[in-house]
Design an enzyme around this catalytic site. Sequence first.
Site, PDB file in Angstrom:
ATOM      1  N   SER A  40       0.186  -8.347   6.946  1.00 26.54           N
ATOM      2  CA  SER A  40      -1.034  -8.741   7.654  1.00 26.54           C
ATOM      3  C   SER A  40      -0.694  -9.523   8.933  1.00 26.54           C
ATOM      4  O   SER A  40       0.430 -10.003   9.091  1.00 26.54           O
ATOM      5  CB  SER A  40      -1.880  -9.627   6.734  1.00 26.54           C
ATOM      6  OG  SER A  40      -1.138 -10.779   6.412  1.00 26.54           O
TER       7      SER A  40
ATOM      8  N   GLU B 110       4.804  -4.552  11.913  1.00 26.38           N
ATOM      9  CA  GLU B 110       3.773  -3.538  11.667  1.00 26.38           C
ATOM     10  C   GLU B 110       2.643  -4.232  10.934  1.00 26.38           C
ATOM     11  O   GLU B 110       2.743  -4.505   9.734  1.00 26.38           O
ATOM     12  CB  GLU B 110       4.343  -2.405  10.798  1.00 26.38           C
ATOM     13  CG  GLU B 110       5.363  -1.541  11.497  1.00 26.38           C
ATOM     14  CD  GLU B 110       4.790  -0.763  12.656  1.00 26.38           C
ATOM     15  OE1 GLU B 110       3.555  -0.703  12.812  1.00 26.38           O
ATOM     16  OE2 GLU B 110       5.581  -0.220  13.443  1.00 26.38           O
TER      17      GLU B 110
ATOM     18  N   CYS C 281      -3.331   0.619   6.821  1.00 27.52           N
ATOM     19  CA  CYS C 281      -3.400  -0.289   7.971  1.00 27.52           C
ATOM     20  C   CYS C 281      -4.092   0.341   9.177  1.00 27.52           C
ATOM     21  O   CYS C 281      -4.784  -0.318   9.923  1.00 27.52           O
ATOM     22  CB  CYS C 281      -1.995  -0.723   8.351  1.00 27.52           C
ATOM     23  SG  CYS C 281      -0.881   0.665   8.551  1.00 27.52           S
TER      24      CYS C 281
ATOM     25  N   PRO D 144      -1.767 -12.581   9.871  1.00 23.53           N
ATOM     26  CA  PRO D 144      -1.366 -13.989   9.630  1.00 23.53           C
ATOM     27  C   PRO D 144       0.092 -14.109   9.168  1.00 23.53           C
ATOM     28  O   PRO D 144       0.828 -14.982   9.643  1.00 23.53           O
ATOM     29  CB  PRO D 144      -2.332 -14.457   8.538  1.00 23.53           C
ATOM     30  CG  PRO D 144      -3.516 -13.552   8.667  1.00 23.53           C
ATOM     31  CD  PRO D 144      -2.999 -12.240   9.142  1.00 23.53           C
ATOM     32  N   THR D 145       0.530 -13.227   8.263  1.00 18.98           N
ATOM     33  CA  THR D 145       1.936 -13.269   7.835  1.00 18.98           C
ATOM     34  C   THR D 145       2.835 -12.912   9.015  1.00 18.98           C
ATOM     35  O   THR D 145       3.888 -13.524   9.215  1.00 18.98           O
ATOM     36  CB  THR D 145       2.179 -12.290   6.665  1.00 18.98           C
ATOM     37  OG1 THR D 145       1.292 -12.641   5.610  1.00 18.98           O
ATOM     38  CG2 THR D 145       3.600 -12.355   6.158  1.00 18.98           C
TER      39      THR D 145
ATOM     40  N   ASN E  72       0.797  -1.229   0.000  1.00 22.30           N
ATOM     41  CA  ASN E  72       0.000   0.000   0.000  1.00 22.30           C
ATOM     42  C   ASN E  72       0.835   1.287   0.000  1.00 22.30           C
ATOM     43  O   ASN E  72       0.421   2.290  -0.576  1.00 22.30           O
ATOM     44  CB  ASN E  72      -0.994  -0.008   1.166  1.00 22.30           C
ATOM     45  CG  ASN E  72      -0.324  -0.168   2.497  1.00 22.30           C
ATOM     46  OD1 ASN E  72       0.841  -0.545   2.574  1.00 22.30           O
ATOM     47  ND2 ASN E  72      -1.044   0.128   3.548  1.00 22.30           N
TER      48      ASN E  72
ATOM     49  N   GLU F  65       7.885   1.967  14.707  1.00 21.07           N
ATOM     50  CA  GLU F  65       8.673   2.610  13.670  1.00 21.07           C
ATOM     51  C   GLU F  65       8.646   4.111  13.946  1.00 21.07           C
ATOM     52  O   GLU F  65       7.860   4.609  14.745  1.00 21.07           O
ATOM     53  CB  GLU F  65       8.090   2.301  12.283  1.00 21.07           C
ATOM     54  CG  GLU F  65       8.231   0.824  11.950  1.00 21.07           C
ATOM     55  CD  GLU F  65       8.089   0.486  10.479  1.00 21.07           C
ATOM     56  OE1 GLU F  65       7.020   0.758   9.909  1.00 21.07           O
ATOM     57  OE2 GLU F  65       9.060  -0.059   9.905  1.00 21.07           O
TER      58      GLU F  65
ATOM     59  N   GLY G  48      -1.807  -5.524  10.743  1.00 18.18           N
ATOM     60  CA  GLY G  48      -3.112  -4.971  10.362  1.00 18.18           C
ATOM     61  C   GLY G  48      -3.896  -4.382  11.519  1.00 18.18           C
ATOM     62  O   GLY G  48      -3.436  -4.361  12.664  1.00 18.18           O
TER      63      GLY G  48
ATOM     64  N   PRO H 201      10.241  -5.976  -1.393  1.00 17.84           N
ATOM     65  CA  PRO H 201       8.922  -5.346  -1.531  1.00 17.84           C
ATOM     66  C   PRO H 201       7.857  -6.414  -1.751  1.00 17.84           C
ATOM     67  O   PRO H 201       8.181  -7.553  -2.069  1.00 17.84           O
ATOM     68  CB  PRO H 201       9.054  -4.502  -2.807  1.00 17.84           C
ATOM     69  CG  PRO H 201      10.462  -4.606  -3.265  1.00 17.84           C
ATOM     70  CD  PRO H 201      11.085  -5.781  -2.576  1.00 17.84           C
ATOM     71  N   SER H 202       6.603  -6.022  -1.621  1.00 19.31           N
ATOM     72  CA  SER H 202       5.518  -6.915  -2.032  1.00 19.31           C
ATOM     73  C   SER H 202       5.639  -7.136  -3.533  1.00 19.31           C
ATOM     74  O   SER H 202       5.967  -6.209  -4.281  1.00 19.31           O
ATOM     75  CB  SER H 202       4.178  -6.265  -1.723  1.00 19.31           C
ATOM     76  OG  SER H 202       3.159  -6.925  -2.442  1.00 19.31           O
TER      77      SER H 202
HETATM   78  P1  NDP Z   1       0.888  -9.727   3.475  1.00 19.30           P
HETATM   79  O1  NDP Z   1       0.942 -10.065   4.904  1.00 19.30           O
HETATM   80  O2  NDP Z   1       0.181 -10.634   2.552  1.00 19.30           O
HETATM   81  O3  NDP Z   1       2.387  -9.603   2.908  1.00 19.30           O
HETATM   82  C1  NDP Z   1       3.333  -8.717   3.477  1.00 19.30           C
HETATM   83  C2  NDP Z   1       4.715  -9.072   2.935  1.00 19.30           C
HETATM   84  O4  NDP Z   1       5.168 -10.293   3.514  1.00 19.30           O
HETATM   85  C3  NDP Z   1       4.752  -9.293   1.434  1.00 19.30           C
HETATM   86  O5  NDP Z   1       5.957  -8.787   0.913  1.00 19.30           O
HETATM   87  C4  NDP Z   1       4.675 -10.797   1.347  1.00 19.30           C
HETATM   88  O6  NDP Z   1       5.143 -11.304   0.130  1.00 19.30           O
HETATM   89  C5  NDP Z   1       5.553 -11.204   2.501  1.00 19.30           C
HETATM   90  N1  NDP Z   1       5.338 -12.574   2.984  1.00 19.30           N
HETATM   91  C6  NDP Z   1       4.238 -13.354   2.847  1.00 19.30           C
HETATM   92  N2  NDP Z   1       4.425 -14.540   3.471  1.00 19.30           N
HETATM   93  C7  NDP Z   1       5.668 -14.507   4.018  1.00 19.30           C
HETATM   94  C8  NDP Z   1       6.444 -15.428   4.804  1.00 19.30           C
HETATM   95  N3  NDP Z   1       5.970 -16.610   5.159  1.00 19.30           N
HETATM   96  N4  NDP Z   1       7.685 -15.042   5.202  1.00 19.30           N
HETATM   97  C9  NDP Z   1       8.170 -13.843   4.884  1.00 19.30           C
HETATM   98  N5  NDP Z   1       7.491 -12.928   4.125  1.00 19.30           N
HETATM   99  C10 NDP Z   1       6.257 -13.249   3.710  1.00 19.30           C
HETATM  100  O7  NDP Z   1       0.318  -8.262   3.412  1.00 19.30           O
HETATM  101  P2  NDP Z   1      -0.131  -7.406   2.143  1.00 19.30           P
HETATM  102  O8  NDP Z   1       1.034  -7.199   1.238  1.00 19.30           O
HETATM  103  O9  NDP Z   1      -1.385  -8.009   1.587  1.00 19.30           O
HETATM  104  O10 NDP Z   1      -0.450  -6.000   2.831  1.00 19.30           O
HETATM  105  C11 NDP Z   1      -1.635  -5.737   3.502  1.00 19.30           C
HETATM  106  C12 NDP Z   1      -1.480  -5.915   4.999  1.00 19.30           C
HETATM  107  O11 NDP Z   1      -0.415  -5.131   5.484  1.00 19.30           O
HETATM  108  C13 NDP Z   1      -2.698  -5.476   5.758  1.00 19.30           C
HETATM  109  O12 NDP Z   1      -3.025  -6.392   6.776  1.00 19.30           O
HETATM  110  C14 NDP Z   1      -2.275  -4.158   6.389  1.00 19.30           C
HETATM  111  O13 NDP Z   1      -2.985  -3.825   7.524  1.00 19.30           O
HETATM  112  C15 NDP Z   1      -0.831  -4.400   6.635  1.00 19.30           C
HETATM  113  N6  NDP Z   1      -0.118  -3.129   6.737  1.00 19.30           N
HETATM  114  C16 NDP Z   1       0.336  -2.716   7.966  1.00 19.30           C
HETATM  115  C17 NDP Z   1       0.944  -1.487   8.124  1.00 19.30           C
HETATM  116  C18 NDP Z   1       1.474  -1.036   9.453  1.00 19.30           C
HETATM  117  O14 NDP Z   1       2.341  -0.196   9.479  1.00 19.30           O
HETATM  118  N7  NDP Z   1       0.999  -1.547  10.567  1.00 19.30           N
HETATM  119  C19 NDP Z   1       1.113  -0.584   6.986  1.00 19.30           C
HETATM  120  C20 NDP Z   1       0.659  -1.127   5.746  1.00 19.30           C
HETATM  121  C21 NDP Z   1       0.037  -2.353   5.646  1.00 19.30           C
HETATM  122  P3  NDP Z   1       4.015 -11.593  -1.000  1.00 19.30           P
HETATM  123  O15 NDP Z   1       3.392 -10.296  -1.296  1.00 19.30           O
HETATM  124  O16 NDP Z   1       4.763 -12.144  -2.108  1.00 19.30           O
HETATM  125  O17 NDP Z   1       3.056 -12.580  -0.376  1.00 19.30           O
END
Ligand code: NDP
Length: 484
Positions: free
Chosen positions: A229, A250, A284, A231-232, A153, A458, A252, A177-178
């Site tokens: 997120s 950081e 988020c 779960p991640t 995002n 952060e 959700g 990055p994502s």
């Molecule tokens: P995800 O949790 O799906 O992914 C976050 C990152 O982790 C991606 O780069 C992803 O790669 C990577 N990842 C996934 N699985 C693993 C693993 N097992 N080990 C290591 N890295 C992994 O989040 P989204 O990208 O969908 O982003 C949305 C989420 O992020 C929302 O829940 C939002 O609230 C949160 N968020 C939190 C913020 C904060 O500061 N608190 C700010 C912005 C967003 P890949 O994309 O390839 O799966």
Amino acid sequence: MKFQPHASHFINGEYVEDTNGREIEVIYPATGELIAKLHSATPAIIDLALKAAQDAQQAWAALSGTERGRILRRASDIIRKRNYDLSVLETHDTGKPLQETTVADATSGADALEYFGGLAGSLTGEHIALGGGDFVYTIRQALGVCVGIGAWNYPTQIACWKAAPALACGNTMIFKPSETTPLSALKVAEILCEAGAPKGIYNVVQGYGEVGAALVTDQRVAKVSLTGSVPTGRKVYAAAAAEMKHVTMELGGKSPIIVFDDADLEDAISGAILGNFYSSGQVCSNGTRVFVQKGIKEAFLKRLTERLGQAKIGDPMDMDVSFGPMVSERQLNIVKGYIAIGIEEGARLVSGGQQLKREGFYLEPTVFADVTDKMTIAREEIFGPVMSVLDFDTEDEVLARANDTEFGLAAGVFTADLTRAHRVVAGFEAGSCFINTYNLAPVEAPFGGSKASGVGRENSKLAINHYSEMKSVYVSMNSVEAPY
Ligand code: NDP
């Protein structure tokens, strides 16, 4: 392709490619057009990045803080100078309106580099006097190689928010990055080099979750900072804990905004709009549970609907457009699924709810009223432009309901009664709280979540503690007394 980078990865000061990696297609969310094709990192690329970061770390940490800071501040200046071009790139990567990206993305990254660049020269330990002339001094040390993993995002902001404190403390970084938004971190890496950063201190590798997982579990990595997120976060935290690595998480949220009946209605609606529809709701810290006191509920909904009618939805490259598409078709479908559940579970659809009949991944700003605490849309993070309005009678009741969630990222209150505002904020179980405003994240203030929303903070001086550790040195000025 319009935004094709020189290669997929940036390691040891240069672009690197390995076409054996799984393909990553970068799509412009406003049209569905393919704008770049990259490759996920292979084990060889991951190893190259880890080696580069490890080899560069000690010499980087051996520079004075002032020297490191100067490089970060130079990078900040370059980012500001190129803000427009970087914002155009960010808009194509994410679909967010240029009206937003020119003020909230690269500029926020520049703020972090400037702030931590300024702090770098003042990072010190302390002298602790003990009895009899003995003393302890502490040395603030870098952790080593840090891994940053980003969400889609705020790609530029996340890349810089992690790089700036890590590098200021003398660490090196590998940033993943994502895969949905891989382009802008490469620009951050290029700019740091241009600003004089030694090779290998900031490396970017692309990839899906498995690349992040490979980085997190590598022995050479001392710290992991994830934005993603819950779960991640659970998976990454567990993997890092197995090796006793430092973490910042950081994650959700499902944050509450409470609007009391004495609040300035226009301000409260502005806060609710910013906290639900900025970046098409993909923030988020969004306040997606808006609790409105019963007496003003219908007035709030009526005026909110009028104001949503003024949103200009369209081509994100048009500076007048204030509401763009979702980041991807996948995210659009997830959010549409939640809207269907909201209707099915009996929430009242007040506004929006439909995908726009045009190319790209556009969804109308959507408001549900009469939402109850148990409904799925009030419990789960949707990460899209969907506001749930709930009503309440009393302060005690609403505070308990606001806190009744696994998340704890942010919370806001709108009221003219300042005593009440501070009382309510004291009761919030959330890391970032707001009184009569919402969703600001200046670099000077700590940012991060309580409960399942995160670990660590952060930004601000606090981030320094998450990227360094103290070594204590006991110095004796006396003879050593032993019992025998
Ligand atoms: P995800 O949790 O799906 O992914 C976050 C990152 O982790 C991606 O780069 C992803 O790669 C990577 N990842 C996934 N699985 C693993 C693993 N097992 N080990 C290591 N890295 C992994 O989040 P989204 O990208 O969908 O982003 C949305 C989420 O992020 C929302 O829940 C939002 O609230 C949160 N968020 C939190 C913020 C904060 O500061 N608190 C700010 C912005 C967003 P890949 O994309 O390839 O799966």
